[in-house]
Structure formats: C-alpha cells, structure tokens
Scaffold this active site. Structure first.
Site, PDB file in Angstrom:
ATOM      1  N   GLU A  54     -15.426   0.900 -17.649  1.00  0.00           N
ATOM      2  CA  GLU A  54     -14.796  -0.344 -18.133  1.00  0.00           C
ATOM      3  C   GLU A  54     -15.266  -1.564 -17.352  1.00  0.00           C
ATOM      4  O   GLU A  54     -15.363  -2.662 -17.912  1.00  0.00           O
ATOM      5  CB  GLU A  54     -13.269  -0.222 -18.064  1.00  0.00           C
ATOM      6  CG  GLU A  54     -12.669   0.745 -19.075  1.00  0.00           C
ATOM      7  CD  GLU A  54     -12.581   2.179 -18.567  1.00  0.00           C
ATOM      8  OE1 GLU A  54     -11.960   3.008 -19.251  1.00  0.00           O
ATOM      9  OE2 GLU A  54     -13.141   2.462 -17.473  1.00  0.00           O
ATOM     10  N   PHE A 121       3.032   7.924 -19.133  1.00  0.00           N
ATOM     11  CA  PHE A 121       1.660   8.369 -18.916  1.00  0.00           C
ATOM     12  C   PHE A 121       0.686   7.220 -19.165  1.00  0.00           C
ATOM     13  O   PHE A 121       0.736   6.554 -20.196  1.00  0.00           O
ATOM     14  CB  PHE A 121       1.335   9.537 -19.858  1.00  0.00           C
ATOM     15  CG  PHE A 121      -0.091   9.990 -19.771  1.00  0.00           C
ATOM     16  CD1 PHE A 121      -0.585  10.601 -18.628  1.00  0.00           C
ATOM     17  CD2 PHE A 121      -0.962   9.789 -20.839  1.00  0.00           C
ATOM     18  CE1 PHE A 121      -1.909  11.003 -18.544  1.00  0.00           C
ATOM     19  CE2 PHE A 121      -2.288  10.194 -20.766  1.00  0.00           C
ATOM     20  CZ  PHE A 121      -2.760  10.803 -19.610  1.00  0.00           C
ATOM     21  N   GLN A 122      -0.170   6.976 -18.205  1.00  0.00           N
ATOM     22  CA  GLN A 122      -1.192   5.923 -18.232  1.00  0.00           C
ATOM     23  C   GLN A 122      -0.586   4.533 -18.431  1.00  0.00           C
ATOM     24  O   GLN A 122      -1.195   3.656 -19.041  1.00  0.00           O
ATOM     25  CB  GLN A 122      -2.248   6.210 -19.300  1.00  0.00           C
ATOM     26  CG  GLN A 122      -3.154   7.384 -18.923  1.00  0.00           C
ATOM     27  CD  GLN A 122      -4.418   7.475 -19.754  1.00  0.00           C
ATOM     28  OE1 GLN A 122      -4.469   7.002 -20.883  1.00  0.00           O
ATOM     29  NE2 GLN A 122      -5.450   8.094 -19.199  1.00  0.00           N
ATOM     30  N   LYS A 171       0.878  -0.036 -28.018  1.00  0.00           N
ATOM     31  CA  LYS A 171       0.353   0.757 -29.126  1.00  0.00           C
ATOM     32  C   LYS A 171       1.185   0.599 -30.393  1.00  0.00           C
ATOM     33  O   LYS A 171       0.631   0.494 -31.502  1.00  0.00           O
ATOM     34  CB  LYS A 171       0.287   2.224 -28.713  1.00  0.00           C
ATOM     35  CG  LYS A 171      -0.448   3.120 -29.704  1.00  0.00           C
ATOM     36  CD  LYS A 171      -0.612   4.527 -29.135  1.00  0.00           C
ATOM     37  CE  LYS A 171      -1.407   5.426 -30.083  1.00  0.00           C
ATOM     38  NZ  LYS A 171      -1.619   6.777 -29.503  1.00  0.00           N
ATOM     39  N   MET A 493     -28.256  -7.369   3.128  1.00  0.00           N
ATOM     40  CA  MET A 493     -27.644  -8.586   3.647  1.00  0.00           C
ATOM     41  C   MET A 493     -26.736  -8.282   4.835  1.00  0.00           C
ATOM     42  O   MET A 493     -26.719  -9.009   5.836  1.00  0.00           O
ATOM     43  CB  MET A 493     -26.853  -9.296   2.554  1.00  0.00           C
ATOM     44  CG  MET A 493     -26.285 -10.637   2.980  1.00  0.00           C
ATOM     45  SD  MET A 493     -27.547 -11.766   3.605  1.00  0.00           S
ATOM     46  CE  MET A 493     -28.322 -12.274   2.080  1.00  0.00           C
TER      47      MET A 493
END
Length: 595
Positions: A54, A121-122, A171, A493
């Site tokens: 993502e 959940f999630q 949802k 760096m």
C-alpha cells in the site's frame, strides 16, 4: 424507488471520482474495501493498478499528481486500501505528501458502522492516525454524504497549499442506498468551508514595499521554492529575474522550475547546496523568497541566518510566514499571480550589479576545480565509480531533458547537484519527510502522467530494497522506467556523517545486497552491472535506446562524499568544502560571517 433507480455509496464514490477526471486508481484490495473494488471492476471506467504494498500505491498517486502539474490536464492521484493494516500501510506515503504539499486522495475501507470502536477484525482508527499528517480527513457515515465529500476533498486538496486528503468509508456505507429524495449536482456544487481562507492575489501595499526594497538593494538573491513549480510560475520567475538582474538559488524542491544552467542560476542552496549559493546568501542584503518555507536544511542555524538582510516572503500558506525566519515584507498570495503583478509594475528597475556578480563568481571558483577533476576522473581511490560522474554523464547523454526521480540519500544529493535540469518540472524528490523507498513507486505514477517522456528512477542500494516489490507492478503493467541503482554497499549519506562527525565508526551503515541481476530476471526486466568507467556511457545509452523497463547497477565508491556540507544545526559559516585532512571549512570564523 424501483430497482433501476437504486444507487449506492460505492456507485456515488466512483461517479464522483470519474467526474473529477480520475483515470488511474492505485491500491490493494481487502475485505473492507471490496464493494468499491467490485463496482469499479463492473464499470470499467478506471485503470486500476495494483501496487505490491500500500505504501507504493500512495507514492504512485503522488507521482501522478506531481508529474501532471505542468501538463495541459493536471490530475490528482488516487489510492485505495482496505481497513486496518491496509490503511496503516498508506501512512508513510500520506505523511510524505503532506510534508511536500502534494495533493492526493486516499480512500480507505473501514469496518461496518455497527462494530466501529469495538476492536473489530482489521479495525484501526484511521481518522485519529491520519489527522495530523494530512490536510483534511473525512469519515463517511451515510451514502448521501459520499459525492459531496469527494468533490469537497478535491477542492481542499488543490486549493491554496496542496496536500493529501483521507476519506474513510465503512463497508456498510459502501453498500447503503440513498433515499428517494437524494439530489446532488456536481456542476453547481460550491463547497461551504467556514474558516478556509484563500488569498491568491497579492495586496498592493506589501507589493509596493517589496519593489522599493528590490530597487534599492545592492546584493539581492532570489529564492525559488516548490511553490514556483506547483503554481507553474517557472517562466515568470525567469522573466522577473532577468528584468531585475538578480541571481537565483533553488531549494531542493525548486530545482527544474527553470533551467539550472541559466546565467543567473546559483544552483541549489542549503546543507548540500553550492558554495556560490550559500555564500551569496551570507553576503546578501536582500532575500526574495518565492514559495518556500525556510526549513532547517535551507537555513542552518536560525540565529545566524540572514542577520544583515531584509527578507521578502511570498507564500500561499500564511502559517509559514514568520514561522522560522522573520520577514521585512510578507506577501500571502499565489506565486504565479504575485510574479505576474510585479512584472507589470513600471516601478521595477534593472541594475547591472557588476560588483555583486564578480563576488559571486569568486564564490563559484572555491570548489570548481576539485569537482571538475572528480567528475573527469570518474573513480575513487579504490577504483570504483563515483556517483557524481555517473549523474553528470547521464545529464550529458540526455541533454538534461529527462525526468529524474531520486530516492533519498547521497545519490539524491548527487542527482540534485550534477544533473543539468532543462525541462520544467522534471525533478521529483521526497524532501520534507525524506522517505527512502519513494523513488520506484513514484516513478510509476510520473511515467503514467507523462507517458511520452523518459523517466529515470535513481536509488541507492538501501532505498531500492525498501520498495523493491514494486518491480512486480512495473512487470505487470509493462511500464517503461529506466532504473538505476548506485550501489556503494552502505547507507551512503549516514556513512558520510559518520566519516565527518563520528570518527569513522560505521555503525549500522554497511549493507549486503542480494544479486540484483537475479531479482531483475525474476521480474523479466533486463539488467546490466557496471563496474568500470568505460562501461558507464554504453550502459546508460543502452537504457536510453531500450524500449521498456531496464535495471542498471553501478558499483560505486563507498568513501565518496557530497560537498559542500553545512553540519546539522550549524551555520553557513561552518560550511565544509574539503575532505577530512584538508582545510575543513569554506568560511572560517576569521574569514567568515557576512561579507
């Protein structure tokens, strides 16, 4: 309401995105965002591009927004992810867009409204996490709110100082139908945003005072920041600089607003800026800043910065004015409109400034011979390739006209300093957040936004491996990106800091890399490893001639450093211009200070 008249939240979401001209959607599906993905597949109105993580989707969206700024049809990048870990994986890319003022729209699925705040959940608190790192957040709790929110989100993202917007949609709201009385007309929509003030046009009085300061200045310097690019004001800035005959220094994000080899150009300023830019700033009696925020990498120690100079600050975001550097004249307005008005003012005068330019020429000579010798030599003491020489050769072969997307680290500074940018809006770097791994996915979005131009993703061996999985997206979509790894076996760096300030203790910086050739082969991408100087030009030319993605790995000298360098929290008078063992500061206290 008959079955044919039923319209749901997911329909409204996609309809609004289509009305706003969205072509590409980047993301990764999952349980809480599935209804929108399913509807998107049915409609076929968008080109969906599946990132392999993502975070990659957020940077691809950035690429579309940034790359299309200078085109006839600017687009806003859109990314989508599911709830919980999907949404959280967008966080770094969104924070990066926020720091660099890049408008993107991030749409996240959420658990159903009935179980929000139950540790379902999630489930994650997307709004709570995202609020500090984006311009605005929305949670949609009714299908009737979807269209108006999307249209408002695009307005907020792109009006004034740009920034990312997050829309979190449960949802069940995606599947929810609107009522029979629902009405929304995109053509007549006008956002109602109490407290949202936008001042695109400069006021007369500060403009008058600014022009007075410019006319009487003896040693002025113009600053070109990211706001010049985001307002498409590069050509106007060039006209303005030529009209008043004032040299121009660029922030990291201001590069490519106008040709970097313009006679008035001082190159990049700040921590790794040119000697001429930094010394000119020290000696200036007037700094004229267009669209930049005076961050610490530009100013060094604030207590010493611009002590003997007046400051004119042109900036769209009022919160940036007087935040770090106190200004003599504040112009809270759009850069393009401000330059347009100033160019039309008959009071603005030209001055030859002969002595000032002679002084700048003397600054320019401080490191010129050393840099020229390094570039011509092309290899370090161990016989391995120098990054600055590779970047210089790429610039020669492409005539400075290609689009450059660096990652973050030493190679980024090399690409900023040694590529001769000729094409407006052709440099795309993660600046404020400094996100390693940004280059590869961002280059995908930029190539989609500018398909007829050649795009180079330039990474170090460290940053490349942070989003290496996006080679899968390049493979699947057959995106023509030229990928360059400047591999010095270290986090370069950080290693430079360890060399200069930590007595050469390389803690946590050596890195063993995989066989990149085998990885490229797995993704069906041509690969070439370059270890010798006489192979550099043929390899770069091979990439230029090749149609499709190609991966070049250059084995580079680990001891190479990028100079000048102003130490963190240091002042311009402590600028380092030579390696340890040689003279260490360009401007010692006995010689330094304001000229």
């Amino acid at each position: 309401m008959t079955e044919k008249q039923i319209i749901t939240g997911k329909n409204l979401m996609l309809r609004a995105l289509k009305e706003k001209g969205v072509r590409y959607i980047f993301g990764y599906t999952g349980g809480a965002i599935m209804p929108i993905f399913d509807e998107m597949d049915k409609l076929g109105d968008f080109h969906f591009i599946m990132s392999r993580h993502e975070q990659g989707a957020a940077f691809m969206a950035q690429g579309v927004s940034r790359g299309s700024l200078s085109t006839d049809k600017p687009q806003i990048g859109v990314c989508m992810a599911t709830s919980g870990p999907g949404a959280m994986n967008l966080t770094t890319g969104i924070a990066d867009a926020h720091m660099d003022s890049i408008p993107i729209i991030a749409i996240t699925g959420q658990v159903t409204t009935g179980v929000i705040a139950t540790d379902a959940f999630q489930e994650s608190d997307v709004i709570g996490v995202m609020m500090p790192i984006c311009k605005q957040t929305y949670m949609l709790l009714a299908a009737e709110d979807v269209e108006v929110t999307v249209h408002e989100a695009f307005y907020v993202a792109t009006t004034g100082r740009g920034g990312p917007i997050v829309i979190d949609i449960p949802k069940d709201v995606q599947n929810q139908s609107v009522s029979e009385t629902y009405r929304f007309d995109a053509k007549t929509f006008r956002p109602s945003l109490p407290g949202f003030f936008y001042h695109p046009t400069p006021e007369r009085e500060p403009l008058r005072r600014a022009i007075e300061l410019i006319n009487r200045s003896v040693r002025p310097v113009l600053f070109c920041g990211h706001g010049v690019i985001t307002s498409n004001a590069g050509k106007l800035l060039q006209q303005f600089a030529e009209k008043v005959n004032i040299p121009i220094a660029f922030t990291l994000h201001g590069l490519s607003a106008l040709p970097v080899d313009h006679p008035l150009s001082l190159g990049m300023m700040g921590m790794h800026g040119t000697v001429e830019a930094n010394r000119a700033i020290m000696a200036a009696d007037l700094l004229i800043s267009f669209g930049m925020r005076f961050d610490d990498r530009v100013t060094g120690r604030l207590s010493e910065y611009a002590r003997n100079a007046d400051v004119i600050h042109v900036e769209i975001d009022p919160s940036e004015i007087d935040k770090n550097v106190a200004c003599s004249v504040a112009i809270n307005a759009d850069v393009y409109r401000t330059l347009h008005v100033m160019l039309g003012d008959p009071m603005l005068t030209y001055k030859p400034r002969k002595r000032w330019f002679e002084k700048i020429d003397s600054f320019r000579q401080v490191m010129a011979d050393d840099l020229r010798r390094e570039i011509e030599c092309g290899v370090g003491d161990d016989g391995r390739l120098l990054m600055k020489s590779i970047v210089h050769q790429l610039s020669v072969l492409t005539e400075g006209k290609d689009l450059i997307v660096p990652d973050v680290g030493m190679h980024q500074m090399m690409a900023a300093r040694f590529y001769n940018y000729q094409t407006e809006n052709s440099w795309f770097a993660s600046g404020g957040a400094g996100t390693m791994g940004a280059s590869l996915p961002m280059a995908i979005g930029i190539k989609l936004a500018r398909p007829d131009e050649r795009v180079w993703s330039i990474s170090g061996d460290g940053g490349f491996q942070m989003n290496i999985q996006e080679l899968g997206t390049i493979m699947e979509q057959q995106i023509d990106i030229k990928i360059v790894i400047l591999n010095n076996g270290h986090l370069g760096m950080v290693r430079q800091w360890q060399t200069l300030f930590f007595d050469g203790r390389y803690a946590g910086t050596p890195m063993q890399s995989p066989k990149f050739g085998l990885i490229a082969e797995a993704y069906d991408i041509p690969y070439r490893k370059i270890e010798k100087l006489d192979e550099v030009t043929p390899a770069l030319q091979q990439a230029i001639d090749h149609h499709g993605p190609i991966l070049l790995e250059f084995v580079c000298d680990a001891s190479e450093i990028i100079l000048p360098m102003i130490p963190s929290d240091g002042g311009f008078g402590e600028m380092i211009v030579s390696r340890p063992g040689q003279e260490k500061t360009a401007t010692r206290k006995s010689k330094g200070g304001k000229s």
